[in-house]
Design a protein around this motif. Structure first.
Motif, PDB file in Angstrom:
ATOM      1  N   VAL A 124       0.858  -1.191   0.000  1.00 16.43           N
ATOM      2  CA  VAL A 124       0.000   0.000   0.000  1.00 16.43           C
ATOM      3  C   VAL A 124       0.890   1.236   0.000  1.00 16.43           C
ATOM      4  O   VAL A 124       1.682   1.421   0.925  1.00 16.43           O
ATOM      5  N   PRO A 125       0.785   2.084  -1.032  1.00 19.13           N
ATOM      6  CA  PRO A 125       1.626   3.285  -1.087  1.00 19.13           C
ATOM      7  C   PRO A 125       1.449   4.158   0.151  1.00 19.13           C
ATOM      8  O   PRO A 125       0.348   4.290   0.685  1.00 19.13           O
ATOM      9  N   ILE A 204      -5.334  -4.155   0.270  1.00 18.51           N
ATOM     10  CA  ILE A 204      -4.521  -4.270  -0.947  1.00 18.51           C
ATOM     11  C   ILE A 204      -5.402  -4.600  -2.152  1.00 18.51           C
ATOM     12  O   ILE A 204      -5.223  -4.041  -3.242  1.00 18.51           O
ATOM     13  N   LEU A 205      -6.343  -5.511  -1.961  1.00 20.93           N
ATOM     14  CA  LEU A 205      -7.216  -5.900  -3.065  1.00 20.93           C
ATOM     15  C   LEU A 205      -8.050  -4.717  -3.548  1.00 20.93           C
ATOM     16  O   LEU A 205      -8.252  -4.543  -4.751  1.00 20.93           O
ATOM     17  N   GLU A 213     -15.181  -6.802 -12.642  1.00 15.91           N
ATOM     18  CA  GLU A 213     -15.187  -8.159 -12.080  1.00 15.91           C
ATOM     19  C   GLU A 213     -14.348  -8.234 -10.812  1.00 15.91           C
ATOM     20  O   GLU A 213     -14.775  -8.802  -9.801  1.00 15.91           O
ATOM     21  N   ALA A 214     -13.152  -7.680 -10.850  1.00 11.12           N
ATOM     22  CA  ALA A 214     -12.284  -7.714  -9.679  1.00 11.12           C
ATOM     23  C   ALA A 214     -12.908  -6.960  -8.509  1.00 11.12           C
ATOM     24  O   ALA A 214     -12.865  -7.414  -7.361  1.00 11.12           O
ATOM     25  N   LYS A 215     -13.503  -5.820  -8.786  1.00  7.77           N
ATOM     26  CA  LYS A 215     -14.121  -5.031  -7.718  1.00  7.77           C
ATOM     27  C   LYS A 215     -15.304  -5.771  -7.098  1.00  7.77           C
ATOM     28  O   LYS A 215     -15.525  -5.701  -5.887  1.00  7.77           O
ATOM     29  N   ALA A 317      -0.629  -8.425  -7.151  1.00 13.39           N
ATOM     30  CA  ALA A 317      -0.615  -7.474  -8.263  1.00 13.39           C
ATOM     31  C   ALA A 317      -1.642  -7.865  -9.318  1.00 13.39           C
ATOM     32  O   ALA A 317      -2.171  -7.013 -10.027  1.00 13.39           O
ATOM     33  N   THR A 318      -1.921  -9.179  -9.455  1.00 12.71           N
ATOM     34  CA  THR A 318      -2.896  -9.665 -10.434  1.00 12.71           C
ATOM     35  C   THR A 318      -4.139 -10.146  -9.717  1.00 12.71           C
ATOM     36  O   THR A 318      -4.074 -11.037  -8.872  1.00 12.71           O
TER      37      THR A 318
END
Length: 518
Positions: A124-125, A204-205, A213-215, A317-318
């Motif tokens: 996380v930045p 992170i996700l 889809e990811a959200k 990351a993916t």
């Protein structure tokens, strides 16, 4: 990418002679594998990849499921300590509890556990680990989690950091899930938000989810955690106050969960349709799995030479399963599937929310399990992925014995000289996605397994120059190489990779009148 020509097919392969147009032709082929089918004319793997990456949901869904709404954000913030300002600077105190002995004891050392926990925070930045500490415990069930002396020590450390001008804004206790009552007792005591591994991964996700889809999948992963934080888990900790949800909040949460499940079921239906299209076009599928940050995307880039792929040295990351067109040395077009990474000490409820994408792994022709051999915890990471894959097979209810896995040891270039000969690595295809060491040998192994499992064979066919036979083979099979027949310039010798069922069609179509010569 320039594809090298296959060597001559060994004479140990089965041979037969068939008369085509009054002349004899010799064919060499093998009969093996479990799957097959004709290669039908259709979009290229590149077009298939683009279609698969659109991530469309055919039925409309409530946009609030992605964008959230004010009331839900309040609930999520209370349980997960997630806010819209996730990128704000945070000073994190990292505490690694571990069991000293007994069945709950982790096979990994506390030092390696801390290393992974620090990597989670760095994902996380603007989040910075201010201080780390290891805390040995006899069990995780104590209502205050830590003993009285350790509680006072942590209080004193927080005060010291505050006095030094670097106040602690978050405490990350690197344990899968901290029960709600435990968490609220600790937050009351230390007066800062408490994160466990589940809520840290959700942070992170949320940050890395870019597609609809990811959200949706990340949003679904939040729900079981919130429900769990609002209920007593055991009699030991149940006496403490739970997270209290009003009736209206419970209705909102239930309604959100129902809508998310419906939207994700629509995605699963879409992916099923895409898989059917791939099967109809006869593109073999290779799924690449592994522990998070093992180098899955880097390996796919090395195997496909796809310049647009940009691997990142980050955990998770993916998040989307993405399709990438590739080609085996025999010129057979295939699809490589990049997948979400696994991680230990995270409840299965989180991973199950990605079932829509992980189904592609279970139904792939070949699975490549990528392992980071330079990591000190490589063996335990491998065991975790293997156990998770078996659990997924059981949950999907698929008849799958996972005999199609190729184990790959990546980042061999980071190993000290001589360590690549360790016993732990003997069954691995050792490679480096960075230097390309071992990648060609891996491709050969992938090709061999793909041909077996999709019931394809190397066949050498002699056919008339400019005849219908050659045209048909170019359309329905993979022609690796052509050459003039040294015995008759009117004929071609075609080296072909062809599905056994397609080969039978070829013989039926062009050799029907010559059955007696078979």
């Amino acid at each position: 990418m320039k594809i090298p020509v296959l060597p001559r097919i060994p004479s140990s392969k089965v041979q037969c002679q068939v008369n085509l147009g009054g002349c004899y032709k010799r064919m060499k082929y093998t009969m093996s594998g479990v799957k097959g089918g004709n290669r039908k004319k259709g979009p290229s793997p590149k077009e298939e990849r683009e279609e698969a990456s659109e991530q469309e949901v055919y039925e409309e869904f409530d946009e609030k499921l992605i964008d959230k709404d004010e009331e839900y954000n309040f609930i999520a913030s209370s349980a997960l300590h997630i806010s819209q300002n996730i990128l704000n600077e945070q000073h994190v105190l990292l505490i690694q509890p571990y069991i000293k002995w007994g069945p709950q004891r982790s096979p990994s050392s506390p030092e390696l556990l801390i290393e992974e926990a620090e990597a989670l925070v760095r994902s996380v930045p603007r989040w910075e680990v201010q201080h780390t500490m290891k805390v040995p415990l006899e069990s995780f069930s104590k209502k205050t989690l830590f003993g009285r002396g350790k509680i006072e020590e942590i209080k004193s450390l927080i005060n010291q950091l505050r006095a030094s001008g670097k106040p602690v804004t978050r405490i990350f206790i690197s344990k899968g899930v901290i029960h709600g009552p435990q968490k609220r007792w600790l937050e009351t005591t230390f007066k800062v938000p408490i994160l466990d591994r589940y809520s840290m991964v959700i942070q992170i996700l949320r940050l890395h989810a870019t597609t609809a889809e990811a959200k949706l999948q990340v949003a679904m992963a939040e729900i079981p955690y919130i429900w769990g934080q609002s209920r007593a888990k055991t009699a030991t900790v149940g006496k403490l106050d739970d997270l209290v949800l009003s009736d209206s909040q419970k209705i909102l949460l239930s309604d959100r969960e129902r809508k998310l499940k419906k939207a994700l079921n629509n995605i699963r239906a879409q992916r099923k349709l895409l898989r059917k299209k791939r099967q109809a076009r006869n593109f073999p599928v290779i799924a690449v799995v592994g522990y998070t940050n093992a180098g899955k995307t880097s390996l796919i880039k090395a195997l496909t030479r796809e310049s647009t792929l940009q691997p990142r040295d980050q955990l998770f990351a993916t998040l989307d399963v993405t399709a990438h067109a590739g080609m085996l040395p025999c010129k057979l077009e295939v699809i490589f599937m990049d997948t979400v990474g696994f991680m230990s000490d995270i409840p299965t409820e989180l991973l199950e929310c990605f079932i829509a994408t992980l189904e592609d792994v279970m139904l792939a022709d070949v699975i490549i399990h990528v392992q980071d051999v330079s990591h000190g915890n490589c063996c335990e990471q491998r065991k975790h992925v293997e156990v998770t894959l078996r659990d997924l097979v059981e949950k999907f209810g698929e008849e799958h014995n996972l005999d199609n896995i190729i184990n790959v040891g990546n980042k061999v270039d980071k190993l000290p000289s001589g360590q690549e000969n360790q016993d732990n690595f003997r069954d691995l295809h050792l490679i480096s996605s960075h230097t390309m060491e071992g990648v060609r040998n891996l491709l050969d192994t992938v090709e061999k397994m793909i041909l077996e499992r999709t019931q394809r064979s190397h066949v050498l066919i002699r056919a008339p120059m400019g005849g219908e036979e050659a045209s048909w083979l170019y359309k329905n099979a993979t022609v690796v190489e052509t050459e003039a027949d040294p015995d008759n310039s009117q004929y071609l010798r075609l080296h072909v990779v062809i599905a056994d069922s397609t080969f039978q069609q070829f013989k039926h179509r062009f050799l029907k009148s010559n059955k007696k010569s078979l």
